[in-house]
Write an enzyme that holds these catalytic residues in place. Structure first.
Site, PDB file in Angstrom:
ATOM      1  N   ASP A   9      53.324  30.725  51.780  1.00 41.81           N
ATOM      2  CA  ASP A   9      54.173  31.695  50.848  1.00 41.81           C
ATOM      3  C   ASP A   9      54.133  32.907  51.349  1.00 41.81           C
ATOM      4  O   ASP A   9      53.093  33.589  51.561  1.00 41.81           O
ATOM      5  CB  ASP A   9      53.567  31.353  49.304  1.00 41.81           C
ATOM      6  CG  ASP A   9      54.345  32.084  48.366  1.00 41.81           C
ATOM      7  OD1 ASP A   9      54.909  31.256  47.346  1.00 41.81           O
ATOM      8  OD2 ASP A   9      54.740  33.282  48.342  1.00 41.81           O
ATOM      9  N   ASP A 105      60.794  31.257  49.944  1.00 40.14           N
ATOM     10  CA  ASP A 105      59.882  31.814  50.462  1.00 40.14           C
ATOM     11  C   ASP A 105      58.450  30.951  50.603  1.00 40.14           C
ATOM     12  O   ASP A 105      57.488  31.639  50.783  1.00 40.14           O
ATOM     13  CB  ASP A 105      59.599  33.422  50.001  1.00 40.14           C
ATOM     14  CG  ASP A 105      58.447  33.243  49.047  1.00 40.14           C
ATOM     15  OD1 ASP A 105      58.738  32.250  47.959  1.00 40.14           O
ATOM     16  OD2 ASP A 105      57.774  34.180  48.917  1.00 40.14           O
ATOM     17  N   GLU A 106      58.679  29.671  50.559  1.00 44.76           N
ATOM     18  CA  GLU A 106      57.738  28.904  50.409  1.00 44.76           C
ATOM     19  C   GLU A 106      57.708  27.618  50.872  1.00 44.76           C
ATOM     20  O   GLU A 106      59.037  27.007  50.857  1.00 44.76           O
ATOM     21  CB  GLU A 106      57.273  28.655  48.765  1.00 44.76           C
ATOM     22  CG  GLU A 106      56.086  27.854  48.456  1.00 44.76           C
ATOM     23  CD  GLU A 106      56.145  27.600  46.841  1.00 44.76           C
ATOM     24  OE1 GLU A 106      57.317  28.314  46.277  1.00 44.76           O
ATOM     25  OE2 GLU A 106      55.255  26.872  46.335  1.00 44.76           O
TER      26      GLU A 106
HETATM   27  P1  TTP Z   1      57.482  34.728  44.853  1.00 47.26           P
HETATM   28  O1  TTP Z   1      56.815  33.908  46.346  1.00 47.26           O
HETATM   29  O2  TTP Z   1      56.929  34.089  43.514  1.00 47.26           O
HETATM   30  O3  TTP Z   1      57.015  36.296  44.873  1.00 47.26           O
HETATM   31  P2  TTP Z   1      56.704  37.243  46.165  1.00 47.26           P
HETATM   32  O4  TTP Z   1      56.891  36.366  47.472  1.00 47.26           O
HETATM   33  O5  TTP Z   1      57.794  38.280  45.850  1.00 47.26           O
HETATM   34  O6  TTP Z   1      55.259  37.783  45.906  1.00 47.26           O
HETATM   35  P3  TTP Z   1      53.829  36.963  46.420  1.00 47.26           P
HETATM   36  O7  TTP Z   1      54.199  35.547  46.684  1.00 47.26           O
HETATM   37  O8  TTP Z   1      53.338  37.924  47.318  1.00 47.26           O
HETATM   38  O9  TTP Z   1      53.079  36.756  44.984  1.00 47.26           O
HETATM   39  O10 TTP Z   1      58.967  34.639  44.872  1.00 47.26           O
HETATM   40  C1  TTP Z   1      59.664  34.841  46.253  1.00 47.26           C
HETATM   41  C2  TTP Z   1      61.065  35.598  46.050  1.00 47.26           C
HETATM   42  O11 TTP Z   1      61.708  35.297  45.021  1.00 47.26           O
HETATM   43  C3  TTP Z   1      60.389  37.317  45.386  1.00 47.26           C
HETATM   44  O12 TTP Z   1      60.296  37.948  46.550  1.00 47.26           O
HETATM   45  C4  TTP Z   1      61.937  37.444  44.869  1.00 47.26           C
HETATM   46  C5  TTP Z   1      62.184  36.165  44.190  1.00 47.26           C
HETATM   47  N1  TTP Z   1      61.921  35.945  42.848  1.00 47.26           N
HETATM   48  C6  TTP Z   1      62.902  36.686  41.759  1.00 47.26           C
HETATM   49  O13 TTP Z   1      64.175  36.774  42.412  1.00 47.26           O
HETATM   50  N2  TTP Z   1      62.438  36.435  40.399  1.00 47.26           N
HETATM   51  C7  TTP Z   1      61.259  36.318  40.093  1.00 47.26           C
HETATM   52  O14 TTP Z   1      60.903  36.067  38.919  1.00 47.26           O
HETATM   53  C8  TTP Z   1      60.341  35.751  41.055  1.00 47.26           C
HETATM   54  C9  TTP Z   1      58.899  35.120  40.730  1.00 47.26           C
HETATM   55  C10 TTP Z   1      60.724  35.706  42.402  1.00 47.26           C
HETATM   56 MG    MG Z   2      55.991  34.947  47.858  1.00 46.04          MG
END
Ligand code: TTP
Ligand code: MG
Length: 388
Positions: A9, A105-106
């Protein structure tokens, strides 16, 4: 061979993408989201520097401004993030063809077959983290574990910029001290119900009396949660993303009566389905042949396998007797298709490649799928052709 599932992730993905392409933003409290002038806008994500001030995803921008007035606020550029996501996928495919992007992103990557080539879990993780840092200038977190569930949980625990390795047999002890909220599938309502019967940690959930648990969260929920808490693959909590079947069919512009010709079309369809199945890290128990005889008479012929598979050769063998049945109908054919159903995750069954007589297939198909990923499905075809 023990199944090894890598979960990755990206850290603060949208914010990190912006920091990667604009050096002035690095190390700053950066908040991506909504329209800055729109009072109803919400935060998509915030850099870890902004998170230190309490800014979180899905929070109203106005609140983020209150918490972090010195922050830099930017609208997102989704086309750019999608392009970066494709680059991340391409890097993941350098360690295994079995890559499943679970979101932008995962991803889950089956690295069972990559162990020897790279020299083990740690080497695979180091290689990927370095490649992503060097080529894309991005931080990410990775975990490698015996199944998807444990791997996903461990990635979140490793954030930011971390790596965790959970060995076979360690799943339950690893999960035990974590709060139940960390289990995918344990939403706020479920966690409230669990708290009411005194369950706060994953370990307590794993050891709870099944009847008490069922009264609190329902029969189905109890079963899935307890399996997850024990670190067993939680099929129940992954079903919403899993397809029910994988199928492919072709309609002919002219009806065809020659079964030799029909088989030439059918086998590549089956190969396609197997390729997609492997790409998702899944196996099928049921093979169905679909035939539409002219004009509207559709028949299906199905066979349930003794053991689940995602190998082309086994699906071909299952299709043979079904073809014989379909052929006995003697009508001309307008449409032909194949469906692989009763799907399960290949975890623990990817060892199927290690079964006697299958190792070679496993190796060949891993290479075939990788090649297809690079230069297209038709780059490699396995079904028998004419002149063979
Ligand atoms: P995540 O992987 O949940 O969050 P992140 O990568 O920003 O942070 P981390 O993994 O380090 O905790 O989500 C991936 C992307 O998806 C995030 O960069 C932006 C988008 N996203 C939104 O647009 N709204 C949201 O509520 C969430 C959770 C994510
Ligand atoms: Mg993330």
């Amino acid at each position: 061979m023990n199944t090894r599932i890598l979960h990755i992730d990206m850290d603060a993905f949208f914010a990190s993408c912006e920091q990667a392409r604009t050096p002035e933003l690095r190390g700053k409290a950066l908040i991506i989201g909504g329209n800055v002038d729109d009072a109803r806008g919400v935060v998509s994500t915030a850099s870890y520097e902004a998170r230190a001030f309490g800014v979180r995803s899905a929070m109203p921008i106005a609140e983020a401004r209150r918490l972090c007035p010195h922050g830099i606020f930017m609208r997102g550029d989704h086309a750019h993030y999608a392009a970066v996501s494709r680059q991340v996928k391409a890097i993941l495919e350098t360690v295994s063809p079995l890559v499943e992007m679970a979101s932008i992103d995962e991803a889950y990557v089956d690295v069972t077959g990559s162990q020897r080539l790279f020299g083990g879990d740690d080497a695979i993780a180091v290689h990927l983290k370095r490649a992503i840092r060097e080529q894309l200038n991005l931080p990410c977190s990775i975990a490698i574990a015996p199944n998807r569930l444990v791997s996903k949980v461990a990635t979140n625990e490793a954030k930011p910029d971390g790596y965790r390795c959970i060995l076979a047999g360690e799943e339950r002890t690893y999960l035990a001290p974590l709060p139940v909220q960390r289990l995918p599938g344990a939403g706020p309502k479920t966690c409230e119900s669990l708290a009411r019967i005194g369950i706060k940690t994953v370990g307590q959930l794993a050891e709870a009396d099944p009847r008490t648990l069922a009264r609190a969260v329902g029969d189905q929920g109890a079963l899935g949660l307890q399996r997850a808490a024990r670190g067993e693959t939680g099929a129940q909590i992954e079903t919403d993303r899993a397809p029910k079947q994988i199928s492919r069919e072709t309609t002919f512009s002219e009806d065809i009566g020659d079964w030799h010709e029909l088989e030439q079309v059918l086998m590549p369809l089956a190969e396609h389905c197997c390729h997609r199945l492997r790409g998702r890290g899944m196996v099928a128990w049921r093979v169905t042949l679909k035939v539409r005889y002219a004009p509207f008479d559709t028949q299906t012929f199905a066979h349930t396998l003794d053991a689940a598979t995602n190998l082309d050769a086994e699906v071909f063998s299952a299709l043979r007797p079904l073809i014989a049945k379909a052929r006995a109908r003697r009508g001309k054919v307008r449409l032909i298709g194949v469906a692989l159903g009763q799907l399960g995750h290949a975890e623990g069954q990817l060892d199927l490649f290690a079964a006697p007589g299958h190792e070679k297939w496993g190796r060949v198909l891993t290479q075939v799928d990788a090649l297809r990923g690079k230069i297209g499905f038709n780059a490699v075809r396995l079904g028998k052709r004419d002149n063979e």
